[in-house]
Design an enzyme around this catalytic site. Structure first.
Site, PDB file in Angstrom:
ATOM      1  N   HIS A 127       1.401  -5.720  -1.324  1.00 11.98           N
ATOM      2  CA  HIS A 127       0.952  -4.679  -0.308  1.00 11.98           C
ATOM      3  C   HIS A 127       1.048  -4.755   0.850  1.00 11.98           C
ATOM      4  CE1 HIS A 127      -1.614  -1.410   1.723  1.00 11.98           C
ATOM      5  NE2 HIS A 127      -0.578  -1.000   1.094  1.00 11.98           N
ATOM      6  N   GLU A 183       4.865  -5.710   2.392  1.00  8.43           N
ATOM      7  CA  GLU A 183       5.036  -4.441   1.556  1.00  8.43           C
ATOM      8  C   GLU A 183       5.082  -4.129   3.406  1.00  8.43           C
ATOM      9  OE1 GLU A 183       3.589  -1.024  -0.519  1.00  8.43           O
ATOM     10  OE2 GLU A 183       4.594  -0.027   1.053  1.00  8.43           O
ATOM     11  N   HIS A 184       3.825  -3.849   3.998  1.00 13.13           N
ATOM     12  CA  HIS A 184       3.843  -2.939   5.439  1.00 13.13           C
ATOM     13  C   HIS A 184       4.705  -4.478   6.432  1.00 13.13           C
ATOM     14  CE1 HIS A 184      -0.128  -0.365   5.464  1.00 13.13           C
ATOM     15  NE2 HIS A 184       0.554  -0.388   3.715  1.00 13.13           N
ATOM     16  N   GLU A 204      -6.111   1.735   5.366  1.00 10.82           N
ATOM     17  CA  GLU A 204      -5.720   2.528   4.342  1.00 10.82           C
ATOM     18  C   GLU A 204      -6.930   1.940   3.177  1.00 10.82           C
ATOM     19  OE1 GLU A 204      -1.437   0.939   3.554  1.00 10.82           O
ATOM     20  OE2 GLU A 204      -1.644   1.655   2.131  1.00 10.82           O
TER      21      GLU A 204
END
Lengths: 412, 429
Positions: B69, B72-73, B145
């Protein structure tokens, strides 16, 4: 493309032909004024109608029918658009050409939808009423679960507390608990005979067929005066109101509401996109990307009500920093500090969003349904008008937007 | 690299497929008359891939939770301090990315300038740029997040169900990792994972819309520069017993009404792509027959005031794990679980209702058609299936061929008392 056809006084059919989808969609909008005195009734009614009628006696029979129609989606709810509270009942099913056994799904679905809506029992069952009241009360109480939405709703409530727009479309716990079977039936009879009704049919069929079927199943409905509830646009505020609330949360929510009055709607759509409506917007690039103050920070513009809002999720301790930065970016918007590049990118992004509406039956229907009671602008015309907006138009619009209310949800 | 066209005439759809010399698999689905085009560039790499052997190495690499993840950022970051969003914005595309258990997908949709946007997608995903500063900066954003997920009752409910069912399998770990685990991530870890999993041979490109398949192919040839297929990445998963980890977990959060998931751990996992698709279809059918809206159980629960209308079941799986969830809201989750188990015994005893079975097959067929309306919805499902080795277009055929015997067997395997756990989120006050 949408074609309007008057079924009878106060009842319109909007036909949206479409051949590229594998499903067919039809929705019935019954328009009511948004008002605290009846919001709870409007919210409860579709839930009770969904429980059974003279043809399909109970929940299980209704559901079995949906499954037989290839898992039809039968949806019933109420929604608010400006000061209109609409009761929406619709069905989406597989198009006839995909039926495995050559059965006529389309006509059967429409008949089913109008059965649910019109072939109503003589008296609502007390047990059902109680269950649906309990469920609605739970939903009202449950609004707090989604903090992002909760903060937005609280902002609107605070900002519009002296207006009907501040009324929650689910009603209130007190009002819902007072509803009786008789009272709900009286309300049903009133709205089904008096309110303006707009019926949408979209999909793979001819206009003639759509008219024929809708006429056939709405025969029992009387004519009525089509008086739409109208819209109240609030004045630009003289000063900013600040509201704080404490809840057991780990992330703060900062929501801000702005009034828009007298601005060109199309220019305002661009204004909002440049400010916080895309990933190249001032809010996204500065509040989120440059300063890492928020996981999300974006703005939205409700052109029907004349309200723009900013929603963001932040650390509690960053409240002042985030507020200052959002205000700074807003002042850039007001002081014509917008580059041609920002404008061009916003234009591309917003045109892209509106063109994308063509690719969904529901999105296309919603675009037109939101315009019920107004002069309906075709999506093509709308996109054309939007594409003609200039940077100068956005500067003009910026004079008609002011911050009204700041709402902050923080931890205990 | 030649395109092969497969037509599914009864669905009115067709797909062009080919494999680039780097090993990249390409799927192009023409959709005449649609305004939008949509493209997904995805890697078979998700939150559960924390232990693996890099091709050419012998030792196992273990990385902190949340790297997929985090990547992904960061993949959006570009050398000049800008990010890929800026480039897409010039051509009006709406771009995004998501990470799931077993894949990371980069995507965009647009109504104009499709080839320009596709060029950007293929380019930026293959050009990582991680620095000490930009990695540290991202930790703040991702921590926000994660906190948001920690506040979300549905998210906590879901991962607690997985924590109940799985003792060791990384499916029990939140996709984004934890605030603590992401602090251990640095640029070397990101590069190592990137270089391992973002090789074209581990990726899929899917394109759908009113597009020219040959132009798409030209862009791929121009952009995919790696030609060597480095070989298989060995995925390592800890031993997972068939038994569940814990039968019950609860957490107090800001919710007005208790929420629950009744989870069933599946002892059958993996197999061929078609096997998995068949298992998914059979599981979906029996979950609906057990707890769907036309089931006797739902009527009992709903009319008894034990659940609200937000109640339903679903089957979740990847190659290495699978489970069924029955999810809802209500004041007495334990009672609901008891009635669910009771109904399971009842169905085992009396057999599955043939009519209900036939209806559910129609429903799944309808759902599949409905999914084909949405470029994004179908695209994401298609890519996920492809990475598992399944062809999503087999779906309607399998639906038709599944028998009452098949689903009866599935029912007995999946719904076992001793493989069942309850996750509950209760109001905090």
């Amino acid at each position: 493309m949408v074609e309007k056809y008057l079924i009878k006084e106060g009842i319109n059919l909007y036909f949206i032909p479409n051949f590229k989808f594998k499903t067919f969609l039809s929705s019935v909008y019954i328009h009511r004024p948004l008002d605290e005195s009846e919001a709870s009734l409007n919210a409860l009614l579709p839930q009770v109608l969904r429980r059974g009628n003279k043809t399909y006696k109970d929940l299980t029979q209704i559901q079995k029918k949906c499954e037989d129609l290839y898992g039809a989606h039968l949806f019933m709810y109420s929604q608010k658009k400006a000061e209109t509270h609409s009761i929406v009942s619709g069905i989406e099913t597989v198009s006839d050409n995909f039926a495995l056994y050559k059965e006529g799904i389309l006509e059967d679905s429409l008949k089913f939808l109008f059965d649910v809506l019109l072939n109503v029992v003589d008296e609502f069952d007390e047990d059902i009423l109680k269950q649906e009241k309990d469920n609605l009360i739970e939903r009202i109480k449950g609004l707090i679960n989604d903090k992002r939405n909760y903060a937005y709703n609280r902002l609107i409530q605070e900002m519009c507390k002296n207006e009907r727009y501040g009324v929650c479309e689910l009603g209130t716990v007190e009002r819902v608990s007072q509803i009786t079977a008789k009272g709900l039936m009286a309300h049903y009879k009133k709205i089904i005979t008096e309110s303006p009704i707009d019926i949408f049919v979209s999909g793979n069929l001819s206009k003639e067929k759509a008219i024929e079927l809708v006429k056939k199943y709405t025969g029992a409905l009387p004519e009525r005066r089509a008086q739409y509830p109208g819209v109240v646009i609030g004045d630009l505020p003289k000063e900013v109101r600040y509201v704080e609330e404490k809840l057991d949360v780990t992330q703060g929510k900062l929501s801000m509401g702005y009034r828009v009055k007298g601005a060109d709607e199309y220019a305002m759509i661009l204004f909002n996109t440049i400010f916080g409506g895309s990933t190249t917007s001032k809010l996204f690039l500065n509040v989120r990307e440059k300063l890492s103050l928020a996981y999300y920070a974006s703005s939205g513009y409700d052109r029907y009500k004349g309200i723009m809002t900013v929603n963001s999720g932040i650390e509690f301790s960053n409240y002042q920093k985030a507020l200052d930065e959002i205000n700074l970016q807003f002042s850039y918007m007001k002081n014509k500090n917008i580059t041609q590049e920002e404008f061009d990118q916003a234009m591309l992004s917003i045109i892209n969003s509106y063109k994308s509406l063509y690719d969904g039956l529901r999105s296309l229907e919603s675009f037109y349904a939101a315009q019920c009671g107004r002069d309906m602008v075709d999506l093509e015309t709308f996109i054309d008008k939007l594409s003609k907006v200039t940077l100068e138009d956005v500067f003009c619009a910026s004079e008609n937007v002011e911050l009204d209310t700041v709402y902050f949800l923080k931890g205990i | 690299m030649e395109l092969k066209k497969t037509t599914y005439s009864e669905l009115g759809e067709s797909v062009y497929t080919t494999t680039h010399e780097s090993g990249l698999k390409i799927y192009i689905m023409p959709k005449k008359g649609f305004s939008k085009s949509y493209a997904v560039f995805a890697t078979k790499y998700g939150s559960i891939n924390t232990d693996f052997v890099v091709p050419g190495e012998n030792e196992v690499t273990t990385v902190p939770d949340g790297v997929a993840h985090f990547l992904e950022h960061k993949v959006f970051e570009e050398e000049d301090g800008k990010n890929a969003f800026d480039r897409f914005a010039k051509y009006g595309a709406s771009a995004n990315a998501f990470t799931s258990f077993a894949m990371t997908a980069y995507l965009f949709s647009c109504t104009d300038y499709f080839y320009e946007n596709l060029d950007i997608l293929l380019d930026y995903v293959q050009k990582p740029y991680f620095t000490y500063e930009n990695v540290e900066k991202e930790k703040g954003i991702i921590a926000q997040e994660i906190r948001m997920y920690n506040d979300s009752p549905d998210n906590v409910l879901y991962f607690n169900a997985l924590k109940c069912l799985y003792k060791n399998h990384p499916a029990r770990i939140e996709i984004a990792g934890s605030v603590e685990s992401i602090m251990e991530i640095d640029k070397d870890i990101l590069y190592k994972c990137y270089n391992t999993f973002y090789h074209p041979s581990n990726m899929v490109l899917y394109v759908v819309g009113d597009v020219d398949e040959n132009k798409v192919l030209e862009l791929v040839k121009k952009n995919i520069r790696q030609n060597q297929n480095p070989g298989e990445i060995k995925q390592i998963f800890p031993h997972e017993p068939e038994e569940i980890n814990e039968p019950y977990m609860e957490k107090r959060l800001n919710t007005s009404i208790p929420k629950f998931i009744i989870g069933f751990k599946d002892s059958e996992v993996g197999g061929s792509g078609r096997d998995m698709l068949k298992r998914e279809i059979e599981s979906s059918i029996i979950i609906e027959i057990l707890s769907g809206r036309s089931s006797p159980l739902y009527k009992k629960l709903y009319e008894g005031g034990l659940v609200t209308s937000s109640f339903g079941g679903y089957y979740n799986y990847e190659e290495s794990f699978g489970w069924a969830a029955i999810q809802g809201e209500g004041n007495d989750p334990k009672k609901v679980k008891e009635l669910v188990l009771e109904e399971i015994e009842n169905i085992k005893e009396n057999g599955i209702d043939k009519e209900a079975f036939e209806r559910q097959k129609k429903v799944l067929y309808g759902q599949f058609l409905r999914m084909l309306n949405s470029l994004e919805g179908f695209g994401n499902e298609f890519v996920g299936a492809t990475l598992r080795g399944s062809n999503l277009f087999d779906y309607p055929h399998i639906v038709r061929e599944v028998s009452l015997d098949d689903v009866t067997k599935r029912f007995n395997t999946l719904f076992r008392n001793d493989r069942c756990a309850l996750s509950v989120v209760l109001p905090s006050n």
